[in-house]
Design an enzyme around this catalytic site. Sequence first.
Site, PDB file in Angstrom:
ATOM      1  N   ALA A 194     -10.561  52.974 -37.409  1.00 48.72           N
ATOM      2  CA  ALA A 194      -9.395  53.638 -36.831  1.00 48.72           C
ATOM      3  C   ALA A 194      -8.755  54.518 -37.890  1.00 48.72           C
ATOM      4  O   ALA A 194      -8.932  54.295 -39.099  1.00 48.72           O
ATOM      5  CB  ALA A 194      -8.383  52.608 -36.320  1.00 48.72           C
ATOM      6  N   VAL A 200      -5.754  54.618 -38.779  1.00 46.12           N
ATOM      7  CA  VAL A 200      -4.695  53.957 -39.549  1.00 46.12           C
ATOM      8  C   VAL A 200      -5.215  52.933 -40.553  1.00 46.12           C
ATOM      9  O   VAL A 200      -4.450  52.444 -41.382  1.00 46.12           O
ATOM     10  CB  VAL A 200      -3.683  53.253 -38.622  1.00 46.12           C
ATOM     11  CG1 VAL A 200      -2.958  54.253 -37.763  1.00 46.12           C
ATOM     12  CG2 VAL A 200      -4.368  52.195 -37.763  1.00 46.12           C
ATOM     13  N   TYR A 201      -6.476  52.579 -40.479  1.00 45.81           N
ATOM     14  CA  TYR A 201      -6.960  51.492 -41.331  1.00 45.81           C
ATOM     15  C   TYR A 201      -6.805  51.831 -42.802  1.00 45.81           C
ATOM     16  O   TYR A 201      -7.172  52.901 -43.256  1.00 45.81           O
ATOM     17  CB  TYR A 201      -8.410  51.141 -41.014  1.00 45.81           C
ATOM     18  CG  TYR A 201      -8.569  50.415 -39.693  1.00 45.81           C
ATOM     19  CD1 TYR A 201      -7.463  49.915 -39.003  1.00 45.81           C
ATOM     20  CD2 TYR A 201      -9.826  50.214 -39.141  1.00 45.81           C
ATOM     21  CE1 TYR A 201      -7.606  49.253 -37.809  1.00 45.81           C
ATOM     22  CE2 TYR A 201      -9.981  49.539 -37.929  1.00 45.81           C
ATOM     23  CZ  TYR A 201      -8.866  49.071 -37.266  1.00 45.81           C
ATOM     24  OH  TYR A 201      -9.012  48.421 -36.073  1.00 45.81           O
ATOM     25  N   SER A 202      -6.244  50.870 -43.501  1.00 44.73           N
ATOM     26  CA  SER A 202      -5.883  50.899 -44.926  1.00 44.73           C
ATOM     27  C   SER A 202      -4.448  51.341 -45.137  1.00 44.73           C
ATOM     28  O   SER A 202      -3.968  51.348 -46.262  1.00 44.73           O
ATOM     29  CB  SER A 202      -6.813  51.787 -45.763  1.00 44.73           C
ATOM     30  OG  SER A 202      -8.137  51.317 -45.692  1.00 44.73           O
ATOM     31  N   ARG A 203      -3.719  51.670 -44.052  1.00 47.16           N
ATOM     32  CA  ARG A 203      -2.344  52.133 -44.211  1.00 47.16           C
ATOM     33  C   ARG A 203      -1.454  51.078 -44.862  1.00 47.16           C
ATOM     34  O   ARG A 203      -0.441  51.397 -45.454  1.00 47.16           O
ATOM     35  CB  ARG A 203      -1.743  52.522 -42.854  1.00 47.16           C
ATOM     36  CG  ARG A 203      -1.570  51.345 -41.921  1.00 47.16           C
ATOM     37  CD  ARG A 203      -0.968  51.729 -40.588  1.00 47.16           C
ATOM     38  NE  ARG A 203      -0.877  50.557 -39.716  1.00 47.16           N
ATOM     39  CZ  ARG A 203      -0.325  50.579 -38.521  1.00 47.16           C
ATOM     40  NH1 ARG A 203       0.193  51.680 -38.063  1.00 47.16           N
ATOM     41  NH2 ARG A 203      -0.278  49.489 -37.786  1.00 47.16           N
TER      42      ARG A 203
END
Length: 318
Positions: free
Chosen positions: A50, A52-55
């Site tokens: 996605a 947003v992953y690592s946000r």
Amino acid sequence: MEKVELGKSGLKSAPIIFGGNVFGWTLNEKESFKILDELFELGFNTIDTADVYSRWANGVPHGTSERIIGKWMKERKLRDKITLITKGGSSLQPGGPKNNTRDYLTGAVKDSLLRLQTDYIDLYFTHFDDGETPVEEALEAYQKFRENREIKHIGASNFSSERLQKALDIANEKKILAYEVFQPEYNLMVRYKFEGEIEEICTKNNLGVTPYFSLASGFLTGKYRKKEDFEGKERKMFADKFLNNRGEKILKSLDKISEKHGISQAGVALAWLMNRPGVSAPIASATKSSHLKSFTEAVKVSLSNEDMEVLNKAGETE
């Protein structure tokens, strides 16, 4: 490895989908490449990520998971052998508002294509429903990308039954691109978010179902049985809520079935999902080579009706 179909989409996937949320969070780029190499060698060809992953990772920007996957596919020249899934519509800031407007999703898709270093995405999900934007606005945005062959299929994640049904109805009425796969939170510990109305809609409309948090953020591996086990672990914020009487009962049922078949508790938990009505392929992550063993265990094991009943009864009430 025998592939499974994701509903009526025509997409074929490995029976377990790898969750790319760990890339850039608990695994750095080098470690991520190692896991991806091993995963592919085992025959698992579907990767879920996605924008947003690592946000939420300290100092690691959103989109890092997509960047790592894109770089890996390019260096290994494997894009045409990977079923690639990504998502948009969630806030890029933790706790921020969701956004399913045409302009926002158009920008999100373009950004994901760049980070993934690809011309197309096999399956693109609306990550969260914002509850306000007309459902057709997102579908019409995706329609343009479909016409440009930049998105092949679309799915919905974390929708209410009402909004999911509305999106399907409007797509049918307007003859535009429709959601073909649904992604719910679903596992032995959390059943209410899928079973019932959502499951009925998915079955009626032949939607593929790809559950996330398949191992309840690691709780169903059996490694976490008391609060002390979570100390210093990233998963504490997600999984220590399962340390209750029901959780203990479910772990005991997993222990029983895993001992019977000589496989890990994680392998049993994944196999349970794979055998549940309506489920196409569960999503699971791994941070170590040894964790991938549960994937192959789940694919190979044959759970009996009695095994399924033991697990079902343990997780009945919430």
